[in-house]
Design a protein around this motif. Structure first.
Motif, PDB file in Angstrom:
ATOM      1  N   SER A   1      33.664  37.625  48.919  1.00 53.46           N
ATOM      2  CA  SER A   1      34.818  38.498  48.658  1.00 53.46           C
ATOM      3  C   SER A   1      36.118  37.686  48.634  1.00 53.46           C
ATOM      4  O   SER A   1      37.031  37.976  47.858  1.00 53.46           O
ATOM      5  CB  SER A   1      34.904  39.589  49.726  1.00 53.46           C
ATOM      6  N   THR A   2      36.199  36.655  49.486  1.00 54.50           N
ATOM      7  CA  THR A   2      37.390  35.810  49.487  1.00 54.50           C
ATOM      8  C   THR A   2      37.450  34.942  48.239  1.00 54.50           C
ATOM      9  O   THR A   2      38.500  34.793  47.610  1.00 54.50           O
ATOM     10  CB  THR A   2      37.403  34.908  50.741  1.00 54.50           C
ATOM     11  N   ILE A   3      36.307  34.382  47.866  1.00 58.61           N
ATOM     12  CA  ILE A   3      36.249  33.546  46.670  1.00 58.61           C
ATOM     13  C   ILE A   3      36.639  34.349  45.433  1.00 58.61           C
ATOM     14  O   ILE A   3      37.318  33.859  44.535  1.00 58.61           O
ATOM     15  CB  ILE A   3      34.836  32.957  46.482  1.00 58.61           C
ATOM     16  N   SER A   4      36.231  35.620  45.391  1.00 56.36           N
ATOM     17  CA  SER A   4      36.457  36.447  44.207  1.00 56.36           C
ATOM     18  C   SER A   4      37.930  36.684  43.921  1.00 56.36           C
ATOM     19  O   SER A   4      38.293  37.100  42.819  1.00 56.36           O
ATOM     20  CB  SER A   4      35.753  37.802  44.370  1.00 56.36           C
ATOM     21  N   THR A   5      38.799  36.382  44.890  1.00 55.76           N
ATOM     22  CA  THR A   5      40.226  36.626  44.674  1.00 55.76           C
ATOM     23  C   THR A   5      40.793  35.763  43.553  1.00 55.76           C
ATOM     24  O   THR A   5      41.861  36.072  43.023  1.00 55.76           O
ATOM     25  CB  THR A   5      41.034  36.365  45.958  1.00 55.76           C
ATOM     26  N   TYR A   6      40.100  34.686  43.167  1.00 54.94           N
ATOM     27  CA  TYR A   6      40.628  33.874  42.070  1.00 54.94           C
ATOM     28  C   TYR A   6      40.682  34.662  40.774  1.00 54.94           C
ATOM     29  O   TYR A   6      41.476  34.361  39.881  1.00 54.94           O
ATOM     30  CB  TYR A   6      39.813  32.585  41.895  1.00 54.94           C
ATOM     31  N   ALA A   7      39.855  35.700  40.663  1.00 57.98           N
ATOM     32  CA  ALA A   7      39.871  36.529  39.459  1.00 57.98           C
ATOM     33  C   ALA A   7      41.188  37.267  39.303  1.00 57.98           C
ATOM     34  O   ALA A   7      41.584  37.610  38.192  1.00 57.98           O
ATOM     35  CB  ALA A   7      38.726  37.540  39.500  1.00 57.98           C
TER      36      ALA A   7
END
Length: 334
Positions: free
Chosen positions: A258-264
């Motif tokens: 979920s944290t990684i997905s913030t790059y989107a």
């Protein structure tokens, strides 16, 4: 012992911040770098060279790493299918579209990838009906897309060329979504670097064939290419692909999905800011509102667990395309 643990945690925290900064800023900047690269280098040729070089480097790293696993025929088959969809259609569509629309608008439209992944998974791959939260995100998102397209067209003096560029981005995003869904479950090597390397080699070869068929090789003048375009291509290969991809690979093992997905959510904002600050690209209030709506809808869609099994079946909801290539869904820009 406690001091060693504290120092280790501090070092890991610094690496974590640096990795996120790389993924946020570098991948967001690739849209503008593409714009400069294709100014003097033919589109498919530029993209083909980029992925052949980056893929060759990653393959070499994997080849001489401990526990090297020789790729099987089925792995190459997966790589060519995914490479055709993600890099041939996905990245190829983006680089051509940026001849007709701004890098900012391209990046914002690519942010709609999760919409198409959910819809295609549901309508054509038997993944199950989206739950209410995802459905709401889709409906809100498409309102944002409509505002973005109409606002972007007016900002760029709407015409057939702008509409063609927008169509290409949507087509590229569809290709990216289909390739991502296929690549998630298709056979691939265990090594992330090896999987990414052979996928980029496959996609790069496909793009070079597309370049040949488009007649780019016969019109390309090596000596006419500006230093800016060469620098942009080098940046896309070594910084956009290799540095950011290495950072992303590290994050996959050291941060929550979920944290990684913030790059989107961050990549489009970075692309818009750089396009405005460096390239002088136009922005309208309607575009900004549409972009904010899209980001909000993507937050709704991707706030589910990575695998949503209640109302959607086993649908893996990934947030964006990574500009490099991997056996996981990878990014179209870029």
């Amino acid at each position: 012992m406690m001091e060693q643990t504290t120092a280790y945690n501090k070092r890991n925290f610094i690496i974590l911040i640096a990795a996120f900064a790389a993924v946020y800023v570098i991948w967001g900047s690739t849209y503008l770098a593409i714009k400069y690269a294709i100014d003097m280098i033919p589109s498919f040729l530029m993209a083909g060279v980029r992925f052949l070089v980056a893929g060759g480097i990653l393959y070499t790293v994997a080849r001489f790493s401990p526990g090297y696993e020789k790729p099987k025929a089925v792995h190459w088959r997966t790589s060519f299918i995914v490479g055709a969809l993600l890099l041939g259609i996905g990245n190829g569509g983006v680089v051509v579209a940026e001849h007709y629309i701004s890098s900012s608008l391209a990046a914002l439209l690519v942010a709609t990838t999760p919409f198409f992944m959910v819809l295609i998974g549901w309508l054509f791959m038997g993944k199950g009906r989206p739950n209410y939260k995802v459905t709401l995100g889709l409906l809100i998102g498409f309102v944002g897309v409509a505002m973005l397209i109409s606002g972007g067209a007016s900002a760029e003096s709407a015409g057939n060329s702008q509409l063609f560029g927008i169509f290409l981005i949507i087509f590229a995003t569809l290709g990216w979504a289909i390739g991502s869904l296929y690549g998630t479950h298709a056979p691939a090597p265990k090594s992330t670097f090896l999987a990414a390397g052979i996928q980029m080699l496959s996609g790069g070869l496909i793009l070079m064939v597309m370049s040949l068929l488009a007649g780019e090789w016969t019109t390309f003048d090596y000596n006419a290419v500006s230093s800016t375009s060469w620098f942009a291509l080098i940046y896309l290969i070594f910084i956009g692909a290799l540095v950011a991809y290495t950072a992303y690979s590290w994050l996959l093992k050291n941060a929550s999905p979920s944290t990684i997905s913030t790059y989107a959510y961050v990549n489009p904002a970075v692309a818009v800011f750089l396009g405005w600050a460096i390239a002088g690209e136009s922005l309208t209030g309607q575009m900004l509102v549409g972009a904010a709506i899209i980001v909000g809808s993507v937050v709704l869609i991707t706030s589910q667990k990575k695998t949503v099994s209640d109302n959607m079946g086993e649908v893996e909801v990934h947030t964006s395309n990574t500009p490099t290539g991997s056996h996981k869904p990878v990014s179209a820009s870029a």
